[in-house]
Scaffold this active site. Structure first.
Site, PDB file in Angstrom:
ATOM      1  N   SER A 194      -7.191  20.266  -0.290  1.00  0.00           N
ATOM      2  CA  SER A 194      -7.825  19.540   1.161  1.00  0.00           C
ATOM      3  C   SER A 194      -8.190  20.757   1.974  1.00  0.00           C
ATOM      4  O   SER A 194      -7.606  21.940   1.967  1.00  0.00           O
ATOM      5  CB  SER A 194      -6.777  18.883   1.969  1.00  0.00           C
ATOM      6  OG  SER A 194      -7.091  18.641   3.329  1.00  0.00           O
ATOM      7  N   TYR A 205       1.289  18.395   5.984  1.00  0.00           N
ATOM      8  CA  TYR A 205       0.284  18.226   4.803  1.00  0.00           C
ATOM      9  C   TYR A 205      -0.569  19.567   4.748  1.00  0.00           C
ATOM     10  O   TYR A 205      -0.900  19.789   3.454  1.00  0.00           O
ATOM     11  CB  TYR A 205      -0.807  17.284   5.430  1.00  0.00           C
ATOM     12  CG  TYR A 205      -1.836  16.838   4.640  1.00  0.00           C
ATOM     13  CD1 TYR A 205      -1.817  15.851   3.632  1.00  0.00           C
ATOM     14  CD2 TYR A 205      -3.128  17.570   4.699  1.00  0.00           C
ATOM     15  CE1 TYR A 205      -2.862  15.209   2.768  1.00  0.00           C
ATOM     16  CE2 TYR A 205      -4.267  16.926   4.002  1.00  0.00           C
ATOM     17  CZ  TYR A 205      -4.171  15.945   3.218  1.00  0.00           C
ATOM     18  OH  TYR A 205      -5.156  15.347   2.242  1.00  0.00           O
TER      19      TYR A 205
HETATM   20  P1  NAP Z   1      -5.539   6.780  -0.439  1.00  0.00           P
HETATM   21  O1  NAP Z   1      -6.748   6.242  -0.436  1.00  0.00           O
HETATM   22  O2  NAP Z   1      -4.658   6.796   0.458  1.00  0.00           O
HETATM   23  O3  NAP Z   1      -5.049   6.599  -1.984  1.00  0.00           O
HETATM   24  C1  NAP Z   1      -3.988   7.304  -2.277  1.00  0.00           C
HETATM   25  C2  NAP Z   1      -3.507   7.125  -3.867  1.00  0.00           C
HETATM   26  O4  NAP Z   1      -2.470   7.765  -4.200  1.00  0.00           O
HETATM   27  C3  NAP Z   1      -3.189   5.724  -4.289  1.00  0.00           C
HETATM   28  O5  NAP Z   1      -3.679   5.379  -5.425  1.00  0.00           O
HETATM   29  C4  NAP Z   1      -1.527   5.477  -4.017  1.00  0.00           C
HETATM   30  O6  NAP Z   1      -1.019   4.499  -4.938  1.00  0.00           O
HETATM   31  C5  NAP Z   1      -1.243   7.112  -4.664  1.00  0.00           C
HETATM   32  N1  NAP Z   1       0.089   7.478  -4.228  1.00  0.00           N
HETATM   33  C6  NAP Z   1       0.573   7.822  -3.017  1.00  0.00           C
HETATM   34  N2  NAP Z   1       1.769   8.138  -3.260  1.00  0.00           N
HETATM   35  C7  NAP Z   1       2.185   8.094  -4.357  1.00  0.00           C
HETATM   36  C8  NAP Z   1       3.424   8.445  -5.141  1.00  0.00           C
HETATM   37  N3  NAP Z   1       4.437   8.863  -4.836  1.00  0.00           N
HETATM   38  N4  NAP Z   1       3.396   8.548  -6.689  1.00  0.00           N
HETATM   39  C9  NAP Z   1       2.041   8.070  -7.353  1.00  0.00           C
HETATM   40  N5  NAP Z   1       0.894   7.722  -6.842  1.00  0.00           N
HETATM   41  C10 NAP Z   1       0.903   7.720  -5.336  1.00  0.00           C
HETATM   42  O7  NAP Z   1      -5.917   8.352  -0.511  1.00  0.00           O
HETATM   43  P2  NAP Z   1      -7.305   9.303  -0.924  1.00  0.00           P
HETATM   44  O8  NAP Z   1      -7.902   9.446   0.441  1.00  0.00           O
HETATM   45  O9  NAP Z   1      -7.815   8.651  -2.016  1.00  0.00           O
HETATM   46  O10 NAP Z   1      -6.477  10.623  -1.355  1.00  0.00           O
HETATM   47  C11 NAP Z   1      -6.324  11.035  -2.398  1.00  0.00           C
HETATM   48  C12 NAP Z   1      -5.814  12.664  -2.435  1.00  0.00           C
HETATM   49  O11 NAP Z   1      -7.026  13.406  -1.958  1.00  0.00           O
HETATM   50  C13 NAP Z   1      -4.760  12.946  -1.807  1.00  0.00           C
HETATM   51  O12 NAP Z   1      -3.868  13.787  -2.207  1.00  0.00           O
HETATM   52  C14 NAP Z   1      -5.240  13.357  -0.506  1.00  0.00           C
HETATM   53  O13 NAP Z   1      -4.195  14.212   0.224  1.00  0.00           O
HETATM   54  C15 NAP Z   1      -6.442  14.045  -0.950  1.00  0.00           C
HETATM   55  N6  NAP Z   1      -7.518  14.465   0.197  1.00  0.00           N
HETATM   56  C16 NAP Z   1      -8.000  13.263   0.606  1.00  0.00           C
HETATM   57  C17 NAP Z   1      -9.161  13.465   1.751  1.00  0.00           C
HETATM   58  C18 NAP Z   1      -9.702  12.153   2.514  1.00  0.00           C
HETATM   59  O14 NAP Z   1     -10.421  12.426   3.542  1.00  0.00           O
HETATM   60  N7  NAP Z   1      -9.649  10.999   2.061  1.00  0.00           N
HETATM   61  C19 NAP Z   1      -9.479  14.639   2.091  1.00  0.00           C
HETATM   62  C20 NAP Z   1      -8.644  15.906   1.469  1.00  0.00           C
HETATM   63  C21 NAP Z   1      -7.822  15.602   0.466  1.00  0.00           C
HETATM   64  P3  NAP Z   1      -0.773   2.979  -4.636  1.00  0.00           P
HETATM   65  O15 NAP Z   1      -2.110   2.433  -4.450  1.00  0.00           O
HETATM   66  O16 NAP Z   1       0.178   2.393  -5.448  1.00  0.00           O
HETATM   67  O17 NAP Z   1      -0.255   3.129  -3.108  1.00  0.00           O
END
Ligand code: NAP
Length: 242
Positions: A141, A154
């Site tokens: 990130s 984070y």
């Molecule tokens: P999201 O929409 O909240 O989705 C999170 C995903 O991770 C879901 O599939 C969830 O599964 C899964 N998950 C959470 N905890 C878990 C665990 N302990 N074991 C297995 N699966 C788990 O998040 P996102 O925005 O797509 O983010 C994905 C990644 O990108 C993360 O690492 C986040 O830090 C990174 N990121 C996101 C952004 C952003 O702006 N969105 C920016 C920078 C980095 P369930 O469906 O079963 O809950």
């Protein structure tokens, strides 16, 4: 057969990555923690479009669950291996540090950083033994690069993931395994839906949040043959926000 494993593949960026890798003809293992309905929808969409997808449930932060699920998959697939690993599962538990409960520190570090360790360690031996090697892409990130107020947990987890990416890349390069990190800025997913988008998008030079597909395209490239000489890199995808 060479499979891909996408942790947190049921929603957001992970879901878009599952679709991208399936589109590239790679059989995909969709990991999720609790949202089975969302994971099933991703699997069904891939299969309806002629792709190959299977669900694999485990909590990446729980070593025993990771080992049990992956050992079982390996035992059931003696001729296959996971050649593409996208360590994407992550959570946010924002708070200023002086008010941060222990649980919020640990759960964020356990998911992004320890989860990367448990899953990757389990899959590395097979990746390193095979002639065709493997691809590891870690979802870091912008917070892990610059640090973000209100996100000490984070930012620390993602900065740790970036350090681990660079170190592991050097350990396994001779075995044809590449290890890279992707560092998104603000992307439209469930993780960011509680944020004031109208206010925050003004901070982004492109004046908008990114789309999951845009991040998935970068992950797809890093998993493709075209990226075979790229390793130990952290690639930002943030609309110009630093
Ligand atoms: P999201 O929409 O909240 O989705 C999170 C995903 O991770 C879901 O599939 C969830 O599964 C899964 N998950 C959470 N905890 C878990 C665990 N302990 N074991 C297995 N699966 C788990 O998040 P996102 O925005 O797509 O983010 C994905 C990644 O990108 C993360 O690492 C986040 O830090 C990174 N990121 C996101 C952004 C952003 O702006 N969105 C920016 C920078 C980095 P369930 O469906 O079963 O809950």
């Amino acid at each position: 057969m060479k499979y891909a494993l996408v942790t947190g593949g049921s929603r957001g960026l992970g879901r878009a990555v599952c679709y991208k890798l399936a589109e590239m003809g790679i059989p995909v293992l969709i990991n999720y923690q609790s949202n089975q309905a969302a994971a099933e929808e991703v699997r069904d969409n891939i299969c309806q479009n002629g792709g190959n997808a299977t669900l694999i449930r485990f909590d990446v932060s729980k070593q025993d669950e990771v080992e049990q699920a992956l050992t079982q998959w390996e035992a059931e697939h003696p001729d296959d291996y996971i050649a593409y690993l996208v360590n994407n599962a992550g959570i946010r538990r924002d708070n200023v540090m002086f008010m941060m409960p222990d649980a919020d520190w640990h759960s964020v570090v356990d998911t992004s950083l320890n989860g990367f360790f448990y899953v990757t360690r389990q899959l590395l031996p097979k990746m390193m033994m095979r002639k065709h090697g493997g691809r590891i892409v870690n979802m870091a990130s912008l917070s892990g690069l610059k640090g973000m107020a209100g996100q000490v947990n984070y930012s620390a987890a993602k900065a740790g993931l970036i350090g681990a990416t660079k170190a592991l890349a050097q350990e396994v390069a001779a075995r044809q395994v590449t290890v890279n990190a992707v560092a998104p800025g603000f992307i439209e997913t469930d993780m960011t839906k509680d944020l004031p988008m109208d206010e925050l998008k003004n901070l982004v030079p492109m004046k908008r949040f990114g789309k999951p597909d845009e991040v998935a395209a970068l992950v797809g490239f890093l998993c493709s043959d075209a990226a075979s000489y790229i390793t130990g890199e952290v690639i930002s995808i943030n609309g110009g926000l630093y």
